[in-house]
Design an enzyme around this catalytic site. Structure first.
Site, PDB file in Angstrom:
ATOM      1  N   CYS A  56      -0.605  -6.136   4.274  1.00 65.69           N
ATOM      2  CA  CYS A  56      -0.641  -4.694   4.494  1.00 65.69           C
ATOM      3  C   CYS A  56       0.422  -4.242   5.502  1.00 65.69           C
ATOM      4  O   CYS A  56       0.911  -3.114   5.430  1.00 65.69           O
ATOM      5  CB  CYS A  56      -2.023  -4.240   4.933  1.00 65.69           C
ATOM      6  SG  CYS A  56      -2.602  -4.974   6.471  1.00 65.69           S
ATOM      7  N   GLN A 110      -0.865  -3.072  -3.488  1.00 64.96           N
ATOM      8  CA  GLN A 110      -0.882  -4.356  -2.785  1.00 64.96           C
ATOM      9  C   GLN A 110      -1.722  -5.377  -3.543  1.00 64.96           C
ATOM     10  O   GLN A 110      -2.920  -5.184  -3.755  1.00 64.96           O
ATOM     11  CB  GLN A 110      -1.440  -4.198  -1.371  1.00 64.96           C
ATOM     12  CG  GLN A 110      -1.452  -5.511  -0.599  1.00 64.96           C
ATOM     13  CD  GLN A 110      -2.065  -5.395   0.772  1.00 64.96           C
ATOM     14  OE1 GLN A 110      -2.148  -4.298   1.323  1.00 64.96           O
ATOM     15  NE2 GLN A 110      -2.474  -6.516   1.332  1.00 64.96           N
ATOM     16  N   HIS A 116      -6.155  -3.140   9.502  1.00 68.15           N
ATOM     17  CA  HIS A 116      -5.382  -2.757   8.323  1.00 68.15           C
ATOM     18  C   HIS A 116      -4.315  -1.732   8.697  1.00 68.15           C
ATOM     19  O   HIS A 116      -4.491  -0.957   9.640  1.00 68.15           O
ATOM     20  CB  HIS A 116      -6.337  -2.180   7.270  1.00 68.15           C
ATOM     21  CG  HIS A 116      -5.710  -1.909   5.944  1.00 68.15           C
ATOM     22  ND1 HIS A 116      -5.131  -2.885   5.175  1.00 68.15           N
ATOM     23  CD2 HIS A 116      -5.575  -0.750   5.243  1.00 68.15           C
ATOM     24  CE1 HIS A 116      -4.687  -2.359   4.049  1.00 68.15           C
ATOM     25  NE2 HIS A 116      -4.929  -1.061   4.078  1.00 68.15           N
ATOM     26  N   ASP A 118      -1.181   3.630   1.159  1.00 65.42           N
ATOM     27  CA  ASP A 118      -1.969   2.431   1.410  1.00 65.42           C
ATOM     28  C   ASP A 118      -2.082   1.685   0.089  1.00 65.42           C
ATOM     29  O   ASP A 118      -2.630   2.221  -0.887  1.00 65.42           O
ATOM     30  CB  ASP A 118      -3.351   2.842   1.946  1.00 65.42           C
ATOM     31  CG  ASP A 118      -4.277   1.668   2.229  1.00 65.42           C
ATOM     32  OD1 ASP A 118      -3.942   0.529   1.863  1.00 65.42           O
ATOM     33  OD2 ASP A 118      -5.351   1.897   2.813  1.00 65.42           O
TER      34      ASP A 118
END
Length: 252
Positions: A110, A104, A183, A200
């Protein structure tokens, strides 16, 4: 587990591009993935408990992916930094890569990263051909992590679809540059080795959370224990702002 507006920690570096934080709303997220090209036979649903059999019975199975929204607390950041210090940057791509992972670099993206991780891994075979999703995954699968992140930044189709979804939620629409403290992470099961992975875009790559049984999905007891570890870590602080949705079959 109530709806929330998740994005990145206030400590995240300023990205070259910023998205409006995506509301954790299964109806909104389902419309988003259908617009991008996922089969209409699958969508997102709320998961109200990971331990109550009666509440779990409302979730269609198998669950192909989980999206967890959680507070980015000091305890989480300390645990993340400690674990990441032991890891190498992810360098796999193409056919050797499993699961597919996106770094990211877009601020407050996110939620979209979680959605991409869910469909690219848990539902790859359910994406319609010649759609924004199929084109994006075909383009990015052969790329390394930095070129792949740049391709996401440059995707007009992704940006337009995200903006449309992010402005259609039930909560007040925040600014793309807002500082927020929730998140998303995604959990999927590898089709190749049967392991549970935590995905993630802020980490160094996919995180292997252990072997699941052949018939297990991402709401099995072993997977639920990984999700519970996020909640247990925050018990001392009293933080309860968690949300959980699952990518599952849809039934008319």
């Amino acid at each position: 587990m109530s709806a929330a507006l998740p994005a990145d920690t206030v400590a995240a570096p300023r990205a070259r591009k910023a998205f409006i934080p995506l509301e954790c709303n299964p109806e909104l997220m389902t419309r988003l993935v259908h617009d991008l090209g996922l089969s209409s036979r699958f969508g997102f649903v709320d998961v109200y408990s990971i331990s109550d059999p009666d509440l779990l019975a409302f979730v269609p199975r198998p669950a192909l992916a989980l999206l967890l929204v959680f507070p980015v607390s000091e305890s989480y950041e300390n645990a993340r930094l400690e674990e990441d210090a032991t890891l190498e940057d992810w360098n796999k791509k193409g056919e050797e890569e499993d699961p597919m992972w996106f770094k990211q670099t877009i601020r407050n993206a996110c939620g979209m990263m979680g959605v991409l991780h869910a469909v690219a891994n848990g539902a790859r075979e359910l994406i319609r051909p010649d759609t924004p999703l199929s084109r994006l995954l075909d383009r990015t699968r052969p790329l390394g992590r930095l070129d792949r992140a740049r391709a996401l930044e440059e995707s007009d189709e992704l940006e337009v679809a995200h903006k449309h979804a992010a402005t259609q939620g039930d909560s007040a629409v925040p600014n793309a540059e807002d500082e927020v403290e929730l998140h998303y992470v995604c959990f999927t099961k590898s089709a190749k080795n049967g392991h549970l992975y935590e995905l993630d875009g802020r980490r160094k790559g996919p995180l292997d959370r252990g072997q699941l049984g052949e018939e297990d999905d991402v709401l099995c007891d072993k997977a639920a224990a990984v999700v519970q570890s996020f909640i247990d870590r925050e018990k001392q602080s009293g933080r309860l702002d968690f949300s959980l949705v699952a990518l599952t079959p849809t039934f008319d």
